[in-house]
Scaffold this motif. Structure first.
Motif, PDB file in Angstrom:
ATOM      1  N   TYR A  21       0.723  -1.073   0.036  1.00 36.68           N
ATOM      2  CA  TYR A  21       0.084   0.022  -0.104  1.00 36.68           C
ATOM      3  C   TYR A  21       0.858   1.229   0.104  1.00 36.68           C
ATOM      4  O   TYR A  21       1.472   1.402   0.941  1.00 36.68           O
ATOM      5  CB  TYR A  21      -0.979  -0.102   1.249  1.00 36.68           C
ATOM      6  CG  TYR A  21      -1.902   0.887   1.223  1.00 36.68           C
ATOM      7  CD1 TYR A  21      -2.877   1.340   0.287  1.00 36.68           C
ATOM      8  CD2 TYR A  21      -2.519   1.878   2.233  1.00 36.68           C
ATOM      9  CE1 TYR A  21      -3.563   2.387   0.183  1.00 36.68           C
ATOM     10  CE2 TYR A  21      -3.163   2.736   2.508  1.00 36.68           C
ATOM     11  CZ  TYR A  21      -4.116   2.893   1.326  1.00 36.68           C
ATOM     12  OH  TYR A  21      -4.816   3.827   1.465  1.00 36.68           O
ATOM     13  N   THR A  81      -5.393  16.391   2.976  1.00 35.29           N
ATOM     14  CA  THR A  81      -5.439  17.707   2.540  1.00 35.29           C
ATOM     15  C   THR A  81      -6.286  18.322   3.345  1.00 35.29           C
ATOM     16  O   THR A  81      -6.065  19.421   3.962  1.00 35.29           O
ATOM     17  CB  THR A  81      -5.935  17.870   0.980  1.00 35.29           C
ATOM     18  OG1 THR A  81      -5.440  17.046   0.160  1.00 35.29           O
ATOM     19  CG2 THR A  81      -6.033  19.391   0.503  1.00 35.29           C
ATOM     20  N   ARG A  93       2.269  15.156  -7.946  1.00 36.17           N
ATOM     21  CA  ARG A  93       1.649  15.927  -7.082  1.00 36.17           C
ATOM     22  C   ARG A  93       2.676  16.997  -6.421  1.00 36.17           C
ATOM     23  O   ARG A  93       3.960  16.673  -6.333  1.00 36.17           O
ATOM     24  CB  ARG A  93       1.135  15.360  -5.980  1.00 36.17           C
ATOM     25  CG  ARG A  93       1.678  13.912  -5.394  1.00 36.17           C
ATOM     26  CD  ARG A  93       0.864  13.230  -4.452  1.00 36.17           C
ATOM     27  NE  ARG A  93       0.335  14.088  -3.469  1.00 36.17           N
ATOM     28  CZ  ARG A  93      -0.466  13.742  -2.774  1.00 36.17           C
ATOM     29  NH1 ARG A  93      -1.270  12.438  -2.793  1.00 36.17           N
ATOM     30  NH2 ARG A  93      -1.005  14.377  -1.778  1.00 36.17           N
ATOM     31  N   ASP A 147     -10.206   6.946  -5.958  1.00 31.47           N
ATOM     32  CA  ASP A 147      -9.507   8.132  -6.670  1.00 31.47           C
ATOM     33  C   ASP A 147      -8.477   7.643  -7.413  1.00 31.47           C
ATOM     34  O   ASP A 147      -8.186   8.190  -8.810  1.00 31.47           O
ATOM     35  CB  ASP A 147      -9.333   8.977  -5.680  1.00 31.47           C
ATOM     36  CG  ASP A 147      -8.439   8.759  -4.686  1.00 31.47           C
ATOM     37  OD1 ASP A 147      -8.662   7.498  -4.024  1.00 31.47           O
ATOM     38  OD2 ASP A 147      -7.422   9.480  -4.245  1.00 31.47           O
TER      39      ASP A 147
HETATM   40  P1  ATP Z   1      -4.083  14.140  -0.221  1.00 26.16           P
HETATM   41  O1  ATP Z   1      -5.274  14.485   0.310  1.00 26.16           O
HETATM   42  O2  ATP Z   1      -2.818  14.832   0.533  1.00 26.16           O
HETATM   43  O3  ATP Z   1      -4.046  14.047  -1.515  1.00 26.16           O
HETATM   44  P2  ATP Z   1      -4.748  11.435   0.423  1.00 26.16           P
HETATM   45  O4  ATP Z   1      -5.493  11.479   1.789  1.00 26.16           O
HETATM   46  O5  ATP Z   1      -5.542  10.933  -0.565  1.00 26.16           O
HETATM   47  O6  ATP Z   1      -3.731  12.586   0.260  1.00 26.16           O
HETATM   48  P3  ATP Z   1      -2.598   9.776  -0.147  1.00 26.16           P
HETATM   49  O7  ATP Z   1      -1.314   9.515   0.670  1.00 26.16           O
HETATM   50  O8  ATP Z   1      -2.349  10.471  -1.294  1.00 26.16           O
HETATM   51  O9  ATP Z   1      -3.743  10.311   0.810  1.00 26.16           O
HETATM   52  O10 ATP Z   1      -3.245   8.163  -0.603  1.00 26.16           O
HETATM   53  C1  ATP Z   1      -2.580   6.963  -0.470  1.00 26.16           C
HETATM   54  C2  ATP Z   1      -3.697   6.023  -1.129  1.00 26.16           C
HETATM   55  O11 ATP Z   1      -4.835   6.112  -0.217  1.00 26.16           O
HETATM   56  C3  ATP Z   1      -4.154   6.393  -2.287  1.00 26.16           C
HETATM   57  O12 ATP Z   1      -4.377   5.340  -2.956  1.00 26.16           O
HETATM   58  C4  ATP Z   1      -5.669   6.992  -2.162  1.00 26.16           C
HETATM   59  O13 ATP Z   1      -6.527   6.563  -3.080  1.00 26.16           O
HETATM   60  C5  ATP Z   1      -5.811   6.117  -0.815  1.00 26.16           C
HETATM   61  N1  ATP Z   1      -6.914   6.935   0.282  1.00 26.16           N
HETATM   62  C6  ATP Z   1      -6.649   8.002   0.765  1.00 26.16           C
HETATM   63  N2  ATP Z   1      -7.846   8.427   1.394  1.00 26.16           N
HETATM   64  C7  ATP Z   1      -8.737   7.493   1.306  1.00 26.16           C
HETATM   65  C8  ATP Z   1      -9.897   7.563   1.665  1.00 26.16           C
HETATM   66  N3  ATP Z   1     -10.449   8.364   2.534  1.00 26.16           N
HETATM   67  N4  ATP Z   1     -10.647   6.459   1.281  1.00 26.16           N
HETATM   68  C9  ATP Z   1     -10.252   5.274   0.648  1.00 26.16           C
HETATM   69  N5  ATP Z   1      -8.889   5.448   0.054  1.00 26.16           N
HETATM   70  C10 ATP Z   1      -8.141   6.598   0.414  1.00 26.16           C
END
Ligand code: ATP
Length: 223
Positions: free
Chosen positions: A18, A192, A56, A119
């Protein structure tokens, strides 16, 4: 804490990875992956904080701080491990390269899965050599609120339906090539939003573990 060592193959038990920026790690990461582990029967999930994400803006917390937050958050979970190979790289972390690195270590037959949120699935065609991913691993996709469960683009939707499986066993029996859309619980949480809440002096207690929240305050992050 170091690179995971995979000299013994675990055929019929997928290794799950992950990756993320984890700036900071939060319950939107932890809880869906916990649920997914139960659903698929994953014995181990290897968390890979990345160094310089290609697509990003740069993270606000340093690599060491993000690693420490991941370490603190994973402490209660015996089946969650951290791997620092992407953090140790001075170059961008391309998922395909990390996966190939793992593949070299574990051999061709070992099932390997990469976990992403919905996403990330929807934007996967922007990833470096995205079309190679399923040659190396399966994709396990966690639901995320606010994101469609299908592609608008017909070619991408065809790619999804061609590779999608609803059989968990496929993930443990085949080395790669399948996409499993997991019906994991929805958490409307993003890093974020957490950073913005900290800047605004708002409480984040329900969004991430207390140990991580305490660390953010102690390090004066996201001011
Ligand atoms: P940011 O808001 O800074 O873009 P983020 O919260 O999306 O960050 P990341 O570290 O970029 O977190 O995400 C790592 C992985 O976690 C990615 O595959 C993203 O799709 C997944 N992810 C993040 N938040 C969620 C959530 N709330 N539910 C499901 N998957 C998530």
């Amino acid at each position: 804490m170091s690179r995971t060592n995979r000299s013994t193959p675990l055929i019929n038990q997928a290794i799950a990875l992950y990756g993320g920026t984890f700036d900071p790690i939060h319950y939107g990461h932890l809880r869906p992956v916990e649920a997914l582990s139960g659903l698929i029967g994953l014995k181990e999930v290897i968390w890979l904080p990345n160094n310089i994400p290609p697509h990003r803006p740069q993270p606000e917390a340093s690599s060491q701080q993000r690693l420490e937050m991941v370490r603190l958050a994973l402490e209660p979970y015996s089946s969650f491990k951290v791997d620092v190979r992407e953090l140790e790289k001075p170059t961008p972390s391309y998922t395909i390269e990390t996966l190939r690195d793992f593949r070299k270590e574990i051999g061709d037959k070992q099932p390997l899965a990469f976990i992403i949120g919905q996403d990330s699935l929807l934007s996967i065609s922007t990833w470096h050599q995205w079309n190679e991913l399923l040659n190396v691993c399966h994709l396990l996709v966690c639901a995320r609120p606010g994101y469609q469960t299908h592609f608008e683009n017909t070619q991408m939707q065809t790619w999804l339906t061609q590779h999608q499986t609803k059989q968990q066993e496929d993930i443990h029996c085949l080395p790669s090539g399948k996409i499993f859309l997991a019906d994991t619980p929805l958490y409307n949480i993003s890093a974020t939003d957490i950073r913005a809440r900290h800047k605004a002096g708002l409480n984040c207690h329900d969004l991430l573990p207390n140990s991580v929240e305490d660390y953010i305050r102690q390090q004066q992050l996201y001011k």
